[in-house]
Write a protein that holds these residues in place. Structure first.
Motif, PDB file in Angstrom:
ATOM      1  N   LYS A   1      -0.937 -14.638  44.219  1.00  0.00           N
ATOM      2  CA  LYS A   1      -1.085 -14.632  45.419  1.00  0.00           C
ATOM      3  C   LYS A   1      -1.790 -15.395  46.353  1.00  0.00           C
ATOM      4  CE  LYS A   1      -0.925  -9.389  45.278  1.00  0.00           C
ATOM      5  NZ  LYS A   1      -1.666  -8.220  46.059  1.00  0.00           N
ATOM      6  N   ALA A   2      -1.355 -16.687  45.759  1.00  0.00           N
ATOM      7  CA  ALA A   2      -2.158 -17.901  46.464  1.00  0.00           C
ATOM      8  C   ALA A   2      -1.099 -19.132  46.675  1.00  0.00           C
ATOM      9  CB  ALA A   2      -3.144 -18.236  45.422  1.00  0.00           C
ATOM     10  N   PHE A   3      -1.475 -20.072  47.297  1.00  0.00           N
ATOM     11  CA  PHE A   3      -0.482 -21.315  47.471  1.00  0.00           C
ATOM     12  C   PHE A   3      -1.472 -22.457  46.943  1.00  0.00           C
ATOM     13  CE2 PHE A   3       2.942 -19.730  49.824  1.00  0.00           C
ATOM     14  CZ  PHE A   3       2.313 -18.412  50.537  1.00  0.00           C
ATOM     15  N   CYS A   4      -0.980 -23.463  46.360  1.00  0.00           N
ATOM     16  CA  CYS A   4      -1.402 -24.620  46.156  1.00  0.00           C
ATOM     17  C   CYS A   4      -0.588 -26.107  46.312  1.00  0.00           C
ATOM     18  CB  CYS A   4      -1.874 -24.496  44.510  1.00  0.00           C
ATOM     19  SG  CYS A   4      -0.435 -24.757  43.550  1.00  0.00           S
ATOM     20  N   LEU A   5      -1.336 -27.217  46.232  1.00  0.00           N
ATOM     21  CA  LEU A   5      -0.509 -28.143  46.554  1.00  0.00           C
ATOM     22  C   LEU A   5       0.432 -28.516  45.208  1.00  0.00           C
ATOM     23  CD1 LEU A   5      -3.358 -30.635  47.616  1.00  0.00           C
ATOM     24  CD2 LEU A   5      -1.352 -29.856  49.013  1.00  0.00           C
ATOM     25  N   VAL A   6       1.572 -29.292  45.762  1.00  0.00           N
ATOM     26  CA  VAL A   6       2.651 -29.446  44.574  1.00  0.00           C
ATOM     27  C   VAL A   6       2.022 -30.788  43.843  1.00  0.00           C
ATOM     28  CG1 VAL A   6       5.130 -29.998  44.086  1.00  0.00           C
ATOM     29  CG2 VAL A   6       4.530 -28.467  45.802  1.00  0.00           C
ATOM     30  N   ILE A   7       1.564 -30.781  42.779  1.00  0.00           N
ATOM     31  CA  ILE A   7       0.942 -31.551  42.197  1.00  0.00           C
ATOM     32  C   ILE A   7       1.262 -31.364  40.232  1.00  0.00           C
ATOM     33  CG2 ILE A   7      -1.134 -32.997  41.341  1.00  0.00           C
ATOM     34  CD1 ILE A   7      -2.509 -32.025  43.838  1.00  0.00           C
ATOM     35  N   CYS A   8       2.234 -31.933  39.956  1.00  0.00           N
ATOM     36  CA  CYS A   8       2.891 -31.791  38.554  1.00  0.00           C
ATOM     37  C   CYS A   8       1.524 -32.258  37.609  1.00  0.00           C
ATOM     38  CB  CYS A   8       4.136 -32.367  38.237  1.00  0.00           C
ATOM     39  SG  CYS A   8       5.290 -31.770  39.478  1.00  0.00           S
ATOM     40  N   SER A   9       1.694 -31.697  36.599  1.00  0.00           N
ATOM     41  CA  SER A   9       0.845 -32.296  35.426  1.00  0.00           C
ATOM     42  C   SER A   9       1.383 -33.500  35.045  1.00  0.00           C
ATOM     43  CB  SER A   9       0.552 -30.964  34.393  1.00  0.00           C
ATOM     44  OG  SER A   9       0.434 -29.800  34.964  1.00  0.00           O
ATOM     45  N   VAL A  10       0.488 -34.309  34.383  1.00  0.00           N
ATOM     46  CA  VAL A  10       0.796 -35.525  33.860  1.00  0.00           C
ATOM     47  C   VAL A  10       1.600 -35.230  32.531  1.00  0.00           C
ATOM     48  CG1 VAL A  10      -0.018 -37.525  32.868  1.00  0.00           C
ATOM     49  CG2 VAL A  10      -1.336 -36.637  34.828  1.00  0.00           C
ATOM     50  N   GLY A  11       2.655 -35.947  32.475  1.00  0.00           N
ATOM     51  CA  GLY A  11       3.223 -35.846  31.132  1.00  0.00           C
ATOM     52  C   GLY A  11       4.638 -34.907  31.433  1.00  0.00           C
ATOM     53  N   VAL A  12       4.917 -34.518  32.470  1.00  0.00           N
ATOM     54  CA  VAL A  12       6.182 -33.797  32.594  1.00  0.00           C
ATOM     55  C   VAL A  12       7.638 -34.847  32.944  1.00  0.00           C
ATOM     56  CG1 VAL A  12       7.021 -32.134  34.209  1.00  0.00           C
ATOM     57  CG2 VAL A  12       4.792 -32.078  33.696  1.00  0.00           C
TER      58      VAL A  12
ATOM     59  N   ALA B   1       6.705 -40.096  30.693  1.00  0.00           N
ATOM     60  CA  ALA B   1       7.076 -38.877  29.792  1.00  0.00           C
ATOM     61  C   ALA B   1       8.350 -38.957  29.081  1.00  0.00           C
ATOM     62  CB  ALA B   1       6.950 -37.621  30.406  1.00  0.00           C
ATOM     63  N   GLY B   2       9.425 -39.830  29.831  1.00  0.00           N
ATOM     64  CA  GLY B   2      10.716 -39.786  29.161  1.00  0.00           C
ATOM     65  C   GLY B   2      11.640 -39.680  30.259  1.00  0.00           C
ATOM     66  N   VAL B   3      13.006 -39.908  29.573  1.00  0.00           N
ATOM     67  CA  VAL B   3      14.199 -39.735  30.595  1.00  0.00           C
ATOM     68  C   VAL B   3      14.814 -38.413  30.644  1.00  0.00           C
ATOM     69  CG1 VAL B   3      16.392 -40.644  30.934  1.00  0.00           C
ATOM     70  CG2 VAL B   3      14.756 -42.114  29.762  1.00  0.00           C
ATOM     71  N   GLY B   4      15.033 -37.866  31.907  1.00  0.00           N
ATOM     72  CA  GLY B   4      15.414 -36.628  32.245  1.00  0.00           C
ATOM     73  C   GLY B   4      16.909 -36.489  31.920  1.00  0.00           C
ATOM     74  N   GLU B   5      17.379 -35.329  32.377  1.00  0.00           N
ATOM     75  CA  GLU B   5      18.702 -35.100  32.321  1.00  0.00           C
ATOM     76  C   GLU B   5      19.428 -35.712  33.203  1.00  0.00           C
ATOM     77  OE1 GLU B   5      20.255 -33.319  29.999  1.00  0.00           O
ATOM     78  OE2 GLU B   5      18.459 -33.182  28.782  1.00  0.00           O
ATOM     79  N   PRO B   6      20.904 -35.853  33.020  1.00  0.00           N
ATOM     80  CA  PRO B   6      21.580 -36.927  33.972  1.00  0.00           C
ATOM     81  C   PRO B   6      22.220 -35.822  35.003  1.00  0.00           C
ATOM     82  CG  PRO B   6      23.059 -36.134  32.081  1.00  0.00           C
ATOM     83  CD  PRO B   6      21.727 -35.722  31.814  1.00  0.00           C
ATOM     84  N   SER B   7      22.325 -36.332  36.174  1.00  0.00           N
ATOM     85  CA  SER B   7      22.561 -35.647  37.248  1.00  0.00           C
ATOM     86  C   SER B   7      23.952 -35.214  37.359  1.00  0.00           C
ATOM     87  CB  SER B   7      22.450 -36.457  38.793  1.00  0.00           C
ATOM     88  OG  SER B   7      23.383 -37.505  38.599  1.00  0.00           O
ATOM     89  N   GLU B   8      24.595 -34.394  38.244  1.00  0.00           N
ATOM     90  CA  GLU B   8      25.951 -34.253  38.341  1.00  0.00           C
ATOM     91  C   GLU B   8      26.780 -35.436  38.504  1.00  0.00           C
ATOM     92  OE1 GLU B   8      27.035 -31.144  40.735  1.00  0.00           O
ATOM     93  OE2 GLU B   8      25.749 -29.697  39.848  1.00  0.00           O
ATOM     94  N   GLU B   9      28.036 -35.610  37.893  1.00  0.00           N
ATOM     95  CA  GLU B   9      28.845 -36.769  38.101  1.00  0.00           C
ATOM     96  C   GLU B   9      29.542 -36.786  39.508  1.00  0.00           C
ATOM     97  OE1 GLU B   9      32.109 -36.665  35.268  1.00  0.00           O
ATOM     98  OE2 GLU B   9      30.542 -36.180  33.240  1.00  0.00           O
ATOM     99  N   THR B  10      29.812 -37.867  39.903  1.00  0.00           N
ATOM    100  CA  THR B  10      30.482 -38.086  41.092  1.00  0.00           C
ATOM    101  C   THR B  10      31.875 -37.847  40.903  1.00  0.00           C
ATOM    102  OG1 THR B  10      30.899 -40.649  40.897  1.00  0.00           O
ATOM    103  CG2 THR B  10      28.783 -39.885  42.032  1.00  0.00           C
ATOM    104  N   GLY B  11      32.834 -37.868  41.758  1.00  0.00           N
ATOM    105  CA  GLY B  11      34.105 -37.623  41.522  1.00  0.00           C
ATOM    106  C   GLY B  11      34.618 -39.155  41.068  1.00  0.00           C
ATOM    107  N   ALA B  12      35.844 -39.088  40.672  1.00  0.00           N
ATOM    108  CA  ALA B  12      36.633 -40.383  40.382  1.00  0.00           C
ATOM    109  C   ALA B  12      36.694 -41.299  41.789  1.00  0.00           C
ATOM    110  CB  ALA B  12      38.026 -40.418  40.100  1.00  0.00           C
ATOM    111  N   THR B  13      35.870 -42.558  41.529  1.00  0.00           N
ATOM    112  CA  THR B  13      35.945 -43.317  42.633  1.00  0.00           C
ATOM    113  C   THR B  13      36.596 -44.656  42.317  1.00  0.00           C
ATOM    114  OG1 THR B  13      33.710 -42.547  43.502  1.00  0.00           O
ATOM    115  CG2 THR B  13      34.277 -44.935  43.927  1.00  0.00           C
ATOM    116  N   THR B  14      37.793 -45.173  43.124  1.00  0.00           N
ATOM    117  CA  THR B  14      38.420 -46.168  42.823  1.00  0.00           C
ATOM    118  C   THR B  14      37.871 -47.542  43.596  1.00  0.00           C
ATOM    119  OG1 THR B  14      40.542 -44.826  42.579  1.00  0.00           O
ATOM    120  CG2 THR B  14      40.818 -47.185  43.094  1.00  0.00           C
TER     121      THR B  14
END
Length: 1493
Positions: free
Chosen positions: A526-537, A619-632
């Motif tokens: 039941k509390a709130f905190c600042l969005v501070i991610c841990s190192v190494g995520v 920490a590394g490379v994340g997962e890829p985003s969703e692909e764009t549609g076919a672009t000519t």
């Protein structure tokens, strides 16, 4: 060391607390911050608190000094704070009330922080003895406080019945408003939510301090209803206003735009925002003099604009506000730009003169500049255009510099640079642009693109985060590179959120600079905190990946950062994959990008790709985003379409207003460039060097009387459109004169007089200065005993008509009146004052004078006069009108004998070039009234360029009247009327006007539309015309309309028939006009026939000939043959009827032709048997045969008896080249016979036997072999009956009557009769025989030679009589042809001609003289001239030209030179004709001839 180390360990904890407090001050979140702080201390500062507790136990301090307001639980965990309660209840009440006021006045965050971290205060106990009065007062205050607390609780229950928290919600949102300057505006809204939301108002995201500016803002909040009042609105108050509501459940905002509009002269408003200043107690009047005019400068120069400003009255320590604008208008918020002092713009206000200095002009400085002077009573302004021409190019043919370079979408390592294309491309089209960048603080420009780009937009990558850059652009074409553009404003390569925080400064209360989110409840319940991610995520997936731009050169991707980012920064890798494959390639393998934007280059044009993005950190490379549609890969933005027609309109002596049709369906339009060409030079120069939007522009800087042609091209980021069609030539002339050119009204007349009012009428000014009259102002003054008073205004609002009712006058008093006209050019001088007019009621029986006389349709021989009925009718209504006219110095004459009931009349029969005046009388039963005031002098002439109304019927059958005006002004309008009255039934006509042409379209033409239709063009010098639609004309137009609605395909030749070889029948017709879509339907007796064995069809669309063939005609082919044509909505039909005798005859001919063809397949006669008389008078029977073989039998017959080989006649038969001949004998003429009788028999030479009667008979020839047979027959037994009918032929000598016989022999007797009397031979009338022609010649015929002529022919056995009536039409035609031929013969005999003497070529040595003489003939004696190389020669010292005795023309050239070589001609001419005898003169040098040898 240990103490120092301990201090170092405590320092981060103190820094954390300090940093949190600072961040908290920035965030200003009350209750949320409270809980966040508790959670923070619980997780990070527990040890620090324990240390502090130990320190407190060791400190010897009093209990009062140890007071703490933090609330702790049993385990000494901080769970909140408490408010100290003081002993005195009134102090607590006061503290609570002050707290509520402070919450309103100060930021909630500050209040919360003040209450959360209060300063330690010393509390000293003091005993005060209360009186009874004090105790009673405190008791009353406690009761009041408890009552207020109870009311608050009841209100809270009502507002929050479910006792739950609710986020803020706008039940009624504020609405945007538009208000004039000087007015006040109030925004209202209603907000729900629990706890009660805190409210803050913002202007363009900047918090509004209403308490700090009470003279400007007033805020009020009652029962969840909130309002913001903005007082005395000014132009700077135009903005987007936002109200923000915040409580512990969240924040909500609502927006409302406020537009402050400035007063414009043409708008009618009830109360103009100018007036009395309460602050200074005066009304400020502003006047701008010494105004700057349209200015022209060149790039690199310095220009100053200035005006002198007079503000009256003068108030000490008060100065008006001086504001400068560029582009658009100051009253158009969306387009104008408020100028501020900068490196390129300097402003100065001396107290009297406002000056704007533009340092180092550039094309970006071009535009409409406006000076606005704001005072407490209102404002005044002045505007003028500034044109900036390009600097001289360093190399001919290169383009000029681009302009308006700007930076967009700047990020950590990426920015988009845009610019505008220049107006001049140079000697060849622009092929691309080069972008350069400069890091601020350095002096070296670096090129950003290796390959020139065609789009005026380019993403620049590879920037270094935190550094500042400027950019410039250069244009390229085949001739070279342009000068660079002006550098853009500096831009910092940084994250947009960081840039926004830097620009925003102190943020408004409760507007989330710090983001809060719920964490794992098992760790932080039941509390709130600042969005501070841990190192190494490892960061998560980027979102919202999209292709924002796609061109042939590059593709731009954009995305949003991942929600899970880690404590450190995030960078990105971009991957691409060609559609149809699964192979993903990393684009930026060497260096990940920091910005959520990326531009991909070197993609294959026309190929399709998919893209995706990965986030990365340490920490590394994340997962890829969703692909764009076919672009000519290709351009998504097309070039703008070509603008519409360009219409130039005269404006001033040095400017022209150019209007054009806007480009349709254009995307991202930048603007238009206007070009001008003077005369027929073909050189196009730009009128503007900065693109303008809209479809109208004033081109300044032109030369007076130049004939200019304009064209327009559109521009967007993709490039230039094609140039529009060239406009019509426009002469640079002023279309509106100055106010002095507006003549005053004339003919001010009293139209009616009653006890307390008079009606005045006048005539409109003859000269309006080129602009329509907008109205009139009247003045009056009293006259008493010959003494006049001052002039006073009669009407405040202008009178639009030419009459006015003056009311509130006094009976039996005298008045004088004068009238002024005004238009766009200004107010005219006053008219001549009227005489003293007495205000009394008229009692006369006659009608008053008509008024409002005007003239239209002035031509060289006619004009149209219009007038208005008299205001005073007399004792009976007006029954008609009489029109008088006179020449300038003549007497008045009446135009018509009978009165007209109309209020218009066309006066015809005028003399061209004569000036006339006209006037009108009205009549009633009592008689004819006084005349109106005469018109001004009107010159009867048709001005050059005058057009008439043209009737048109278009292809759809729509009938319309068209009127064109070549002298159209900017504000001109076409005004149509029927019978010179405004249209009352608009359903009958539709008016369409485009450019200088107006069209009145009849919606449903009928007899109701009969009448006179007139059109007047306003703002011109009387351009008008009319057309009278009569019943006959309407019927004709309806017929044409029907033909156009139901068009008929025209035929050049209707269906015809012809017989061909083998008896084949050809039906054919020729179409005159058709298209390639024309189709033909072939019909026989209402049945469609098709191509087949019997019918063959063909339609040649090149020649328009339609054909149908039939091999033969049978009995059942009798009937009607039809060709039906369809071409769109046009139809055509042509038919041929073959029935009865006509069909039988055609069928017979067809069978004959077929038989003839069969006959010609065997031996046959090409030419049938006939006779021929040679010049030696030998007579032969002759025929020609064809398709003969050696075995073919050729048999001759005479009178049915075959001529055998041993017969005497067989010797006369011969055959040569398929020609068969039979030598009958020699033909002897009577004259020869008589001469032969005179000679002795011994002198006669033997000759062929003579033709005699024994040679008469029936001759026949037959051909025969195995292929077939043929025969031919000639009857030589009846010569008289073989004569043809008499015919007439005219010659130059007279008339010849003639007839032919089959053969003529000497015993044939011929006689001619005229009116049953035998014609005797004479010199004038002769008769004779020539070959087989019997003729009668009448030389120089006269009327006596008319009558019946007869020819009697008798061959000894039978006779025949041929008759011809030489009278009536036969005589007229023959006699006219005789006279024509005689005149032609005379002309041929007497025409001028050169009969000889001149050679074709003359070769002469240089230096010698040449003399040539030509013999000339002609009656009368011809005129003689000499030509050299088609140019006339004149007699002089070198050329001597003579003409002697009317027969000899000579030319002498003294000492010829090489220049005398050429083609000469002797030209002779008289009334009968002209002839030229040409010869060539060649002059040579002796040495040249020697070299040739």
């Amino acid at each position: 060391m240990s103490e120092s180390l301990k201090l170092h360990k405590d320092q981060p904890e103190r820094d954390l607390g300090t940093r949190y407090e600072s961040t908290y001050h920035q965030g200003s979140l009350s209750s949320v911050s409270r809980q966040s702080y508790t959670a923070y201390v619980s997780s990070h500062g527990h040890k620090a608190l324990e240390t502090k507790k130990k320190q407190k136990k060791l400190t010897a301090v009093s209990k009062k000094e140890k007071r703490s307001y933090l609330a702790v639980d049993k385990e000494d965990e901080v769970i909140g704070y408490v408010v100290p309660v003081f002993r005195s209840s009134h102090l607590a009440t006061r503290d609570l009330m002050e707290t509520q006021e402070e919450v309103k006045e100060e930021g909630v965050g500050y209040v919360v922080m003040r209450n959360l971290f209060p300063k330690e205060t010393d509390f000293k106990m003091k005993t005060v003895k209360k009186t009874r009065e004090t105790s009673m007062r405190e008791s009353a205050e406690r009761l009041t406080l408890s009552k207020k607390l109870h009311e608050k609780q009841e209100f809270q229950k009502k507002m929050n019945p479910d006792s739950l928290t609710h986020p803020p919600e706008f039940m009624v949102k504020p609405r945007g408003q538009t208000v004039f300057e000087g007015k006040s505006v109030t925004l209202h809204c209603t907000v729900a939510g629990w706890p009660k939301p805190r409210i803050a108002w913002y202007k363009n995201n900047v918090v509004i301090d209403a308490k700090g500016h009470p003279e400007k803002y007033f805020t009020e909040s009652q029962y969840n209803m909130h309002s913001l009042e903005i007082k005395n609105c000014s132009f700077s108050d135009t903005a987007e206003y936002r109200i923000s509501a915040l409580n512990v459940k969240g924040e909500s905002s609502a927006f409302a735009p406020i537009i402050v509009k400035r007063f414009k002269e043409e708008e009618e408003v009830s109360d103009r925002p100018h007036g009395f200043s309460l602050e200074y107690g005066v009304t400020f009047n502003t006047t701008i003099i010494d105004k700057f005019d349209v200015s022209f400068g060149r790039e690199g120069e310095t220009m100053s604009l200035g005006c002198t400003v007079i503000v009256y009255p003068t108030v000490k320590r008060y100065q008006p506000e001086i504001v400068w604008y560029r582009d658009g208008r100051y009253d158009h918020v969306t387009t104008c730009v408020v100028l501020s002092p900068s490196k390129w713009v300097h402003m100065h206000w001396s107290g009297e003169r406002a000056t704007l200095t533009l340092v180092h002009l550039n094309k970006e400085d071009e535009g409409l500049y406006t000076l606005r002077v704001n005072t407490k009573s209102g404002f005044d302004s002045h505007s003028a255009y500034v044109f900036v021409r390009d600097a001289d190019v360093e190399q001919d043919g290169v383009p000029v510099a681009p302009l308006d370079v700007r930076c967009h979408d700047a990020n950590k390592d990426y920015v988009v640079v845009t610019w505008k294309q220049p107006a001049v491309e140079g000697s060849s089209p622009i092929t691309g642009y080069v972008i350069d960048r400069l890091e601020v603080g350095t002096h070296h420009w670096t090129q950003c693109n290796d390959t020139p780009v065609k789009y005026a937009r380019f993403p620049v990558t590879g920037l270094i985060e935190g550094r500042t850059y400027t950019f410039r652009v250069r244009a390229l074409n085949n001739a070279g590179v342009s000068r660079p553009s002006r550098a853009s404003d500096p831009v910092v390569a940084m994250d947009p959120s960081d840039r926004a925080r830097l620009r925003a400064g102190p943020s408004a209360p409760w507007t989330g600079m710090i983001k809060f989110t719920e964490e794992d409840p098992t760790v932080f319940p039941k509390a709130f905190c600042l969005v501070i991610c841990s190192v190494g995520v490892i960061p998560g997936q980027p979102t919202d990946l999209a292709v924002t731009e796609a061109t042939k050169s590059y593709v731009v991707l954009s995305w949003k950062p991942p929600v899970q980012r880690g404590h450190e920064g995030v960078m990105y890798y971009i991957e691409k994959c060609m559609v149809g494959t699964d192979s993903w390639q990393r684009v930026n393998t060497g260096m990940p990008v920091k910005s959520p934007r990326f531009a991909l280059f070197d993609l294959a044009e026309g190929k399709s790709y998919n893209f995706r993005v990965r986030s990365c950190n340490s920490a590394g490379v994340g997962e890829p985003s969703e692909e764009t549609g076919a672009t000519t890969v290709g351009d998504r933005l097309d070039l703008p379409p070509t603008p519409g027609p360009v219409v130039p309109i005269k404006n001033t002596a040095t400017s022209v207003v150019v209007c054009w049709g806007a480009s349709k369906e254009v995307k991202n339009l930048v603007g238009y460039y206007i070009e001008v060409s003077v005369g027929n030079s073909g050189v196009w120069l730009p009128c503007n060097n900065k693109p303008v939007k809209g479809s109208r522009f004033v081109c300044h800087g032109l030369n007076a009387e130049d004939k200019c042609v304009f064209r327009v091209k559109a521009v967007n980021a993709a490039g230039y459109s094609g140039s529009s069609a060239e406009s019509e030539p426009c002469v640079v002339q002023a279309c509106i004169g100055v106010s002095g050119c507006v003549l005053p009204p004339t003919g001010v007349t009293l139209l009616e007089s009653v006890r307390d009012y008079m009606v005045l009428g006048w005539q409109a000014p003859a000269k309006t200065g080129g602009a329509d009259i907008r109205g009139y102002y009247l003045d009056y003054r009293k006259v008493k005993d010959g003494v006049t008073s001052k002039w006073h205004e009669l009407n405040i609002q202008a009178v639009t008509g030419t009459s006015y009712k003056v009311t509130d006058l006094k009976e039996n008093e005298f008045y004088q009146f004068q009238v002024r006209a005004f238009n766009q050019a200004g107010i005219s001088e006053a008219s001549a004052p009227t005489g003293s007019l007495e205000c009394k009621e008229w009692t006369v029986a006659l009608p008053g004078p008509p008024h409002g006389l005007s003239v239209q349709e002035v031509r060289k021989d006619s004009l149209v006069l219009l007038w208005e009925p008299p205001t005073f009718d007399g004792r009976s209504p007006v029954t008609g009108y009489y029109v008088d006219f006179k020449e300038e110095t003549g007497k008045w004459r009446c135009v018509q004998e009978r009165s007209t009931k109309h209020t218009y009349m066309k006066i015809s029969g005028l003399q061209e070039g004569v000036s006339y005046r006209l006037r009108v009388h009205a009549k009633n039963l009592a008689g004819v009234g006084v005349p109106s005031k005469p018109t001004e002098s009107i010159l009867a002439e048709t001005r050059p360029g005058t057009n008439e109304i043209v009737v048109d019927v278009d292809d759809d059958g729509v009938i319309s009247l068209i009127f064109e005006c070549s002298d159209l002004k900017e504000d001109s309008q076409f005004v149509w009327s029927k019978n010179y009255k405004a249209f009352t039934d608009s359903s009958r006509l539709t008016i369409q006007t485009a450019g200088g042409k107006s069209r009145a379209i009849f919606n449903d033409p009928s007899l109701d539309d009969l009448g006179i239709y007139s059109c007047v063009v306003t703002n011109t010098d009387g351009v008008s015309a009319s057309y009278t639609l009569t019943e006959e004309a309407l019927k004709r137009l309806l017929d044409i309309s029907h033909d156009h609605q139901f068009p008929i395909i025209p035929f050049a030749s209707e269906m015809a028939i012809e017989l061909q070889e083998k008896g084949r029948v050809r039906f054919w017709a020729e179409v005159a006009k058709f298209t390639s879509n024309c189709q033909v339907e072939y019909v026989f007796n209402d049945n469609i026939v098709q191509q087949g064995q019997k019918y063959t069809m063909n339609f040649n669309k090149t020649t328009g000939i339609i054909e149908m063939f039939m091999d033969s005609l049978e009995v059942n082919d009798e009937g009607t043959f039809t060709f039906n044509l369809v071409d769109g909505k046009a139809k055509g039909r042509t038919s041929l009827v073959l029935i009865g005798d006509e069909f039988a005859e055609l069928q017979k001919k067809s069978e004959f032709e077929r038989a003839e063809w069969v006959r010609r397949q065997g031996p046959h006669f090409v030419e049938y048997l006939g006779f021929e008389v040679t010049p030696e008078c030998d007579v032969y029977l002759k025929c020609k045969v064809g398709n003969i073989k050696p075995a073919t039998e050729i048999i001759w017959f005479k009178d049915g008896i075959e001529i055998e080989e041993d017969d005497e006649d067989a010797k006369k038969i011969a055959k040569a080249d398929e020609v068969l001949t039979f030598d009958i004998g020699k033909l002897v003429i009577k004259s020869e016979k008589a001469e032969r009788k005179k000679k002795p028999a011994s002198e006669e030479s033997p000759s062929k036997p003579k033709i005699s009667k024994k040679d008469a008979g029936v001759y026949e020839v037959k051909l025969k072999d195995e292929r077939g047979k043929d025969q031919t027959l000639l009857n030589l037994t009846d010569a008289a009956n073989s004569s043809t009918e008499l015919k007439v032929m005219s010659t130059e000598h007279g008339i010849i009557l003639y007839s032919f016989v089959v053969h003529y022999f000497e015993d044939l007797r011929v006689g001619w009769l005229h009116k049953e009397s035998k014609i005797s031979h004479s010199d004038r009338v002769q008769c004779g025989v020539t070959g087989e022609q019997l003729w009668l010649k009448i030389n120089e015929p006269t009327e006596k030679d008319k009558g019946k002529y007869a020819l009697d022919v008798f061959d000894g056995k039978a006779g025949v009589k041929r008759v011809l009536d030489l009278s009536g039409q036969v005589w007229e035609e023959a006699f006219e042809e005789f006279k024509r031929l005689k005149a032609a013969a005379i002309a041929e005999r007497n025409r001028a001609r050169v009969v000889g003497g001149l050679p074709d070529v003359v070769t002469i040595q240089e230096g010698k003289s040449l003399n040539l003489t030509g013999n000339v003939w002609g009656d009368p004696v011809p005129e003689v001239s000499w030509m050299k190389n088609e140019k006339p020669l004149v007699s002089d010292e070198h050329y001597s030209l003579k003409f002697e005795a009317g027969k000899f023309a000579s030319i002498t050239i003294a000492a010829v030179t090489n220049a005398d070589s050429g083609k000469y001609a002797l030209v002779v001419k008289n009334k009968y004709g002209t002839e030229a005898s040409e010869f060539t003169v060649s002059v040579y040098k002796p040495e040249d001839e020697a070299e040739k040898k």
